[in-house]
Scaffold this motif. Sequence first.
Motif, PDB file in Angstrom:
ATOM      1  N   LEU A  24       0.652  -1.202   0.007  1.00  0.00           N
ATOM      2  CA  LEU A  24       0.252  -0.499  -0.115  1.00  0.00           C
ATOM      3  C   LEU A  24       1.379   1.097   0.394  1.00  0.00           C
ATOM      4  O   LEU A  24       0.517   2.228  -0.796  1.00  0.00           O
ATOM      5  N   ALA A  25       1.720   1.158   0.870  1.00  0.00           N
ATOM      6  CA  ALA A  25       2.791   2.097   0.843  1.00  0.00           C
ATOM      7  C   ALA A  25       3.751   2.498   0.222  1.00  0.00           C
ATOM      8  O   ALA A  25       3.821   3.620  -0.537  1.00  0.00           O
ATOM      9  N   SER A  26       3.773   1.478  -1.064  1.00  0.00           N
ATOM     10  CA  SER A  26       5.028   1.592  -2.556  1.00  0.00           C
ATOM     11  C   SER A  26       4.270   1.883  -3.719  1.00  0.00           C
ATOM     12  O   SER A  26       4.645   2.701  -4.488  1.00  0.00           O
ATOM     13  N   CYS A  27       2.885   2.236  -3.179  1.00  0.00           N
ATOM     14  CA  CYS A  27       1.881   2.504  -4.376  1.00  0.00           C
ATOM     15  C   CYS A  27       0.829   3.889  -4.175  1.00  0.00           C
ATOM     16  O   CYS A  27      -0.469   3.176  -4.773  1.00  0.00           O
ATOM     17  N   ALA A  28       1.174   4.070  -3.186  1.00  0.00           N
ATOM     18  CA  ALA A  28       0.289   5.247  -2.898  1.00  0.00           C
ATOM     19  C   ALA A  28      -0.162   6.181  -4.524  1.00  0.00           C
ATOM     20  O   ALA A  28      -0.743   7.644  -4.376  1.00  0.00           O
ATOM     21  N   SER A  29       1.639   5.991  -4.855  1.00  0.00           N
ATOM     22  CA  SER A  29       1.337   7.269  -6.497  1.00  0.00           C
ATOM     23  C   SER A  29       0.755   6.826  -7.722  1.00  0.00           C
ATOM     24  O   SER A  29       0.845   7.317  -8.347  1.00  0.00           O
ATOM     25  N   ALA A  30       0.675   5.858  -7.538  1.00  0.00           N
ATOM     26  CA  ALA A  30      -0.136   5.487  -8.365  1.00  0.00           C
ATOM     27  C   ALA A  30      -0.728   5.558  -9.197  1.00  0.00           C
ATOM     28  O   ALA A  30      -1.954   5.949  -8.267  1.00  0.00           O
ATOM     29  N   PRO A  31      -1.589   5.764 -10.497  1.00  0.00           N
ATOM     30  CA  PRO A  31      -2.478   6.258 -10.999  1.00  0.00           C
ATOM     31  C   PRO A  31      -3.490   5.175 -10.639  1.00  0.00           C
ATOM     32  O   PRO A  31      -3.245   4.329 -11.009  1.00  0.00           O
ATOM     33  N   ALA A  32      -5.102   5.847 -10.399  1.00  0.00           N
ATOM     34  CA  ALA A  32      -5.809   4.975  -9.796  1.00  0.00           C
ATOM     35  C   ALA A  32      -6.978   4.104 -10.522  1.00  0.00           C
ATOM     36  O   ALA A  32      -7.757   5.328 -11.931  1.00  0.00           O
ATOM     37  N   THR A  33      -6.949   2.861 -11.077  1.00  0.00           N
ATOM     38  CA  THR A  33      -7.650   2.509 -11.768  1.00  0.00           C
ATOM     39  C   THR A  33      -9.524   2.787 -11.877  1.00  0.00           C
ATOM     40  O   THR A  33      -9.451   1.815 -11.015  1.00  0.00           O
ATOM     41  N   VAL A  34      -9.908   2.468 -12.552  1.00  0.00           N
ATOM     42  CA  VAL A  34     -11.586   2.588 -12.604  1.00  0.00           C
ATOM     43  C   VAL A  34     -12.076   0.710 -12.555  1.00  0.00           C
ATOM     44  O   VAL A  34     -11.879   0.595 -13.413  1.00  0.00           O
ATOM     45  N   PHE A  35     -12.375   0.210 -11.225  1.00  0.00           N
ATOM     46  CA  PHE A  35     -12.945  -1.322 -10.922  1.00  0.00           C
ATOM     47  C   PHE A  35     -14.464  -0.393 -10.737  1.00  0.00           C
ATOM     48  O   PHE A  35     -14.888  -0.030 -10.319  1.00  0.00           O
ATOM     49  N   ASP A  36     -15.351  -1.753 -11.349  1.00  0.00           N
ATOM     50  CA  ASP A  36     -16.863  -1.574 -10.972  1.00  0.00           C
ATOM     51  C   ASP A  36     -17.127  -3.085 -11.052  1.00  0.00           C
ATOM     52  O   ASP A  36     -16.337  -4.234 -10.435  1.00  0.00           O
ATOM     53  N   LEU A  37     -18.898  -2.820  -9.975  1.00  0.00           N
ATOM     54  CA  LEU A  37     -19.410  -4.108  -9.830  1.00  0.00           C
ATOM     55  C   LEU A  37     -19.953  -4.952 -10.860  1.00  0.00           C
ATOM     56  O   LEU A  37     -20.986  -4.036 -11.368  1.00  0.00           O
ATOM     57  N   THR A  38     -19.921  -6.036 -10.479  1.00  0.00           N
ATOM     58  CA  THR A  38     -21.173  -6.645 -11.779  1.00  0.00           C
ATOM     59  C   THR A  38     -22.303  -6.844  -9.842  1.00  0.00           C
ATOM     60  O   THR A  38     -22.326  -7.411  -9.451  1.00  0.00           O
ATOM     61  N   ALA A  39     -23.572  -7.383 -11.189  1.00  0.00           N
ATOM     62  CA  ALA A  39     -25.002  -7.476 -11.131  1.00  0.00           C
ATOM     63  C   ALA A  39     -25.125  -9.126 -10.438  1.00  0.00           C
ATOM     64  O   ALA A  39     -24.210  -9.874 -11.804  1.00  0.00           O
ATOM     65  N   ALA A  40     -25.418  -9.683  -9.747  1.00  0.00           N
ATOM     66  CA  ALA A  40     -25.361 -10.974  -8.816  1.00  0.00           C
ATOM     67  C   ALA A  40     -26.759 -11.974 -10.006  1.00  0.00           C
ATOM     68  O   ALA A  40     -27.549 -10.982 -11.039  1.00  0.00           O
ATOM     69  N   HIS A  41     -25.769 -13.435 -10.406  1.00  0.00           N
ATOM     70  CA  HIS A  41     -27.378 -13.651 -11.309  1.00  0.00           C
ATOM     71  C   HIS A  41     -28.135 -15.174 -10.583  1.00  0.00           C
ATOM     72  O   HIS A  41     -27.542 -16.486 -10.857  1.00  0.00           O
ATOM     73  N   PRO A  42     -28.858 -14.839  -9.536  1.00  0.00           N
ATOM     74  CA  PRO A  42     -29.843 -15.355  -8.819  1.00  0.00           C
ATOM     75  C   PRO A  42     -30.671 -16.178  -9.646  1.00  0.00           C
ATOM     76  O   PRO A  42     -30.548 -15.964 -10.767  1.00  0.00           O
ATOM     77  N   PRO A  43     -30.722 -17.316  -8.888  1.00  0.00           N
ATOM     78  CA  PRO A  43     -31.960 -18.361  -9.407  1.00  0.00           C
ATOM     79  C   PRO A  43     -33.264 -17.626  -9.850  1.00  0.00           C
ATOM     80  O   PRO A  43     -33.686 -16.754  -8.901  1.00  0.00           O
ATOM     81  N   ALA A  44     -33.882 -17.674 -10.474  1.00  0.00           N
ATOM     82  CA  ALA A  44     -35.020 -17.458 -11.393  1.00  0.00           C
ATOM     83  C   ALA A  44     -36.459 -16.838  -9.984  1.00  0.00           C
ATOM     84  O   ALA A  44     -36.616 -17.958  -8.829  1.00  0.00           O
ATOM     85  N   ALA A  45     -36.908 -16.197  -9.533  1.00  0.00           N
ATOM     86  CA  ALA A  45     -37.876 -15.842  -8.385  1.00  0.00           C
ATOM     87  C   ALA A  45     -39.307 -15.176  -8.306  1.00  0.00           C
ATOM     88  O   ALA A  45     -39.396 -15.146  -9.458  1.00  0.00           O
ATOM     89  N   ARG A  46     -40.192 -16.141  -8.003  1.00  0.00           N
ATOM     90  CA  ARG A  46     -41.680 -15.648  -8.364  1.00  0.00           C
ATOM     91  C   ARG A  46     -41.921 -13.895  -8.754  1.00  0.00           C
ATOM     92  O   ARG A  46     -41.100 -13.910  -7.349  1.00  0.00           O
ATOM     93  N   PRO A  47     -43.067 -13.421  -9.114  1.00  0.00           N
ATOM     94  CA  PRO A  47     -42.939 -12.151  -9.023  1.00  0.00           C
ATOM     95  C   PRO A  47     -43.496 -11.884  -7.683  1.00  0.00           C
ATOM     96  O   PRO A  47     -44.439 -12.859  -7.515  1.00  0.00           O
ATOM     97  N   PHE A  48     -43.363 -10.813  -7.273  1.00  0.00           N
ATOM     98  CA  PHE A  48     -43.928 -10.175  -6.361  1.00  0.00           C
ATOM     99  C   PHE A  48     -46.009 -10.651  -6.172  1.00  0.00           C
ATOM    100  O   PHE A  48     -45.852  -9.949  -7.120  1.00  0.00           O
ATOM    101  N   ARG A  49     -46.136 -10.113  -5.200  1.00  0.00           N
ATOM    102  CA  ARG A  49     -47.025 -10.072  -4.539  1.00  0.00           C
ATOM    103  C   ARG A  49     -47.995  -8.585  -4.777  1.00  0.00           C
ATOM    104  O   ARG A  49     -49.000  -8.173  -4.521  1.00  0.00           O
ATOM    105  N   ALA A  50     -46.253  -7.560  -4.765  1.00  0.00           N
ATOM    106  CA  ALA A  50     -46.916  -6.183  -4.281  1.00  0.00           C
ATOM    107  C   ALA A  50     -45.472  -5.395  -5.280  1.00  0.00           C
ATOM    108  O   ALA A  50     -44.684  -5.705  -5.313  1.00  0.00           O
ATOM    109  N   GLN A  51     -45.552  -3.748  -5.920  1.00  0.00           N
ATOM    110  CA  GLN A  51     -44.670  -3.383  -5.964  1.00  0.00           C
ATOM    111  C   GLN A  51     -43.363  -2.720  -4.776  1.00  0.00           C
ATOM    112  O   GLN A  51     -44.156  -2.610  -3.625  1.00  0.00           O
ATOM    113  N   ILE A  52     -41.896  -2.816  -5.254  1.00  0.00           N
ATOM    114  CA  ILE A  52     -40.775  -2.605  -4.325  1.00  0.00           C
ATOM    115  C   ILE A  52     -40.429  -1.460  -4.607  1.00  0.00           C
ATOM    116  O   ILE A  52     -40.289  -1.818  -6.449  1.00  0.00           O
TER     117      ILE A  52
END
Length: 195
Positions: A24-52
């Motif tokens: 961490l100390a040695s690369c403190a001056s390195a330019p920052a790369t932009v990273f993203d998160l990915t959405a999960a792919h859970p099993p299909a769920a039954r539709p809700f009875r209500a809006q959320i």
Amino acid sequence: MTGAGAKIRITERIAVAAALALALASCASAPATVFDLTAAHPPAARPFRAQIRFDQRVATADLDSERILVRNGQELALLPGGRWPQQLSTLFRDRLIETFQNAGLARSIDGGAAAADYALDIDLRAFELDATTSEAHVEVVAKIVALTSGRIVDVAIFSARAPVPSTAPASVVASLDETADEVMTRIVAFVARRL
């Protein structure tokens, strides 16, 4: 574990923590790369009875930024060389919505035009590299609120950890993404059980 084995394990952890601090100390001056998160792919769920709808997310000031956090005991630092494309709380919320869509629940999500019956409040408690254990740690509180009464229908804490093989930003982010994926999948299952 024998006494000698325990000593070796403790020595290994100290060495990993020291290597992390040095990296961490040695690369403190390195330019920052932009990273993203990915959405999960859970099993299909039954539709809700209500809006959320997905209400305003909550996060502490240190988490509600574009920087990637490193925790070493009680101390917080920023991971050099990497950052998120936007505030973490907004990024996590957006990927969580995508996760609900991936579970086949797009029609159950209030996009602003319909009147929602429930709100899902998200509180990010941890989203960091834990330097003491060399693990990615994600912890989120999810709360379902009935909008007509303001009553809390249910609340749950979701916590997950994954090993981080290296302190390189890409490696840290990959482990954080893996842990976030597990948490998002469990949040979808939690809401599906209640609605």
